[in-house]
Design a protein around this motif. Structure first.
Motif, PDB file in Angstrom:
ATOM      1  N   SER A  43       0.796  -1.228   0.000  1.00 58.69           N
ATOM      2  CA  SER A  43       0.000   0.000   0.000  1.00 58.69           C
ATOM      3  C   SER A  43       0.829   1.279   0.000  1.00 58.69           C
ATOM      4  CB  SER A  43      -0.938   0.014   1.214  1.00 58.69           C
ATOM      5  OG  SER A  43      -0.173   0.016   2.411  1.00 58.69           O
ATOM      6  N   SER A  44       2.111   1.188   0.334  1.00 66.50           N
ATOM      7  CA  SER A  44       2.950   2.379   0.417  1.00 66.50           C
ATOM      8  C   SER A  44       4.286   2.152  -0.276  1.00 66.50           C
ATOM      9  CB  SER A  44       3.222   2.756   1.877  1.00 66.50           C
ATOM     10  OG  SER A  44       2.026   3.084   2.540  1.00 66.50           O
ATOM     11  N   GLY A  74      -2.989   4.125  -2.299  1.00 70.65           N
ATOM     12  CA  GLY A  74      -4.447   4.148  -2.264  1.00 70.65           C
ATOM     13  C   GLY A  74      -5.018   5.488  -2.686  1.00 70.65           C
ATOM     14  N   ASN A  75      -4.361   6.582  -2.253  1.00 73.96           N
ATOM     15  CA  ASN A  75      -4.889   7.904  -2.586  1.00 73.96           C
ATOM     16  C   ASN A  75      -3.922   8.756  -3.413  1.00 73.96           C
ATOM     17  OD1 ASN A  75      -2.979   8.844  -0.768  1.00 73.96           O
ATOM     18  ND2 ASN A  75      -4.460   9.263   0.857  1.00 73.96           N
ATOM     19  N   ASN A  76      -2.772   8.195  -3.766  1.00 75.46           N
ATOM     20  CA  ASN A  76      -1.762   8.870  -4.591  1.00 75.46           C
ATOM     21  C   ASN A  76      -1.200  10.136  -3.935  1.00 75.46           C
ATOM     22  OD1 ASN A  76      -0.204   8.624  -6.912  1.00 75.46           O
ATOM     23  ND2 ASN A  76      -1.440  10.110  -8.023  1.00 75.46           N
ATOM     24  N   GLN A  77      -1.177  10.175  -2.612  1.00 77.34           N
ATOM     25  CA  GLN A  77      -0.642  11.318  -1.871  1.00 77.34           C
ATOM     26  C   GLN A  77       0.758  10.997  -1.363  1.00 77.34           C
ATOM     27  OE1 GLN A  77      -2.318  14.385  -1.492  1.00 77.34           O
ATOM     28  NE2 GLN A  77      -3.617  13.382  -3.013  1.00 77.34           N
ATOM     29  N   ASN A  93       1.414   7.053  -0.794  1.00 78.64           N
ATOM     30  CA  ASN A  93       0.282   6.196  -0.468  1.00 78.64           C
ATOM     31  C   ASN A  93      -0.357   5.783  -1.785  1.00 78.64           C
ATOM     32  OD1 ASN A  93      -2.501   5.434  -0.028  1.00 78.64           O
ATOM     33  ND2 ASN A  93      -2.275   6.184   2.068  1.00 78.64           N
ATOM     34  N   THR A 135       3.836  12.066   1.271  1.00 77.32           N
ATOM     35  CA  THR A 135       4.157  12.800   2.494  1.00 77.32           C
ATOM     36  C   THR A 135       5.613  12.532   2.869  1.00 77.32           C
ATOM     37  OG1 THR A 135       3.376  10.968   3.870  1.00 77.32           O
ATOM     38  CG2 THR A 135       1.800  12.718   3.411  1.00 77.32           C
TER      39      THR A 135
END
Length: 170
Positions: free
Chosen positions: A15-16, A33-36, A31, A38
Motif C-alpha cells: 500500500s505504500s 491508495g490515494n496517490n498522496q 500512499n 508525504t
C-alpha cells in the motif's frame, strides 16, 4: 517535489512506496491508495543523502545514507518512523542494497566493494571489484544490486557498462 529520487521500496502490504529523496535529505511515502506523497523522515531523523531504502518483512525501514567520503551509514526505523539504530557505519559512497530470505543485507559501494550485514550485526566485505577482467579497465562504479534465489548476487557496474554475477560463497 522530489530532488534526485534515488531508490524506492514497497512495504509488505503493497500500500505504500518509500522513496529516497537524495537532494532533499528525506524519505517520502507515496500512499498508493490515494496517490498522496508525504515526508516520512528528514535530516532531523539522521537522513543525509539517502541512496537507497529497503523495507523488511516486519515493515522496518532501512535507509542507506551516502553522507560524504567514508561516512556512509545504514539506519533502521520502525514502521512509524522511530529510530531503531545504526546498523553499519564507515561505508564509502554506498549506492544500493538488497536483502535475501535469511535477512542478510547486501550493500554496494561505488568504488567496487560489496558488503554483507548479517542479522547478528556482524558484517564483512564479500568482494571488491577493481578491474573489468575483460577490458582491463579500472573504472568500477557499482550502482545496483539484486540477489538470486540461489544466493548469487547481480551487481550493475556503470563505470564498465556491465552486470557482474557474484557467487558470495566462492
Amino acid at each position: 517535489t522530489f530532488r534526485d529520487p534515488a531508490a524506492i521500496a514497497l512495504d509488505p502490504s503493497g500500500s505504500s512506496l518509500y522513496i529516497a529523496d537524495t537532494a532533499n535529505n528525506a524519505v517520502n511515502i507515496l500512499n498508493l491508495g490515494n496517490n498522496q506523497t508525504t515526508t516520512f523522515l528528514t535530516s532531523g531523523n539522521g537522513i543525509s543523502h539517502p541512496a537507497s531504502v529497503l523495507v523488511d518483512t516486519n515493515s522496518n525501514l532501512y535507509v542507506l545514507n551516502q553522507n560524504a567520503g567514508t561516512n556512509g551509514c545504514l539506519l533502521q526505523f520502525d514502521p512509524y518512523g522511530n529510530f531503531l539504530g545504526t546498523n553499519l557505519t564507515g561505508l564509502h559512497e554506498p549506492t544500493a542494497m538488497t536483502m535475501d530470505g535469511n535477512g542478510n543485507l547486501f550493500i554496494t559501494e561505488v568504488g567496487g566493494s560489496i558488503k554483507v550485514l548479517f542479522p547478528s550485526g556482524a558484517s564483512n566485505t564479500i568482494v571488491t571489484l577493481t578491474t573489468n577482467i575483460v577490458t582491463l579497465k579500472t573504472n568500477v562504479q557499482l550502482q545496483g544490486i539484486a540477489v538470486f534465489d540461489d544466493g548469487d548476487l547481480a551487481v550493475s557496474d556503470a563505470g564498465n557498462q556491465v552486470i557482474w554475477t557474484i557467487n558470495q560463497i566462492g
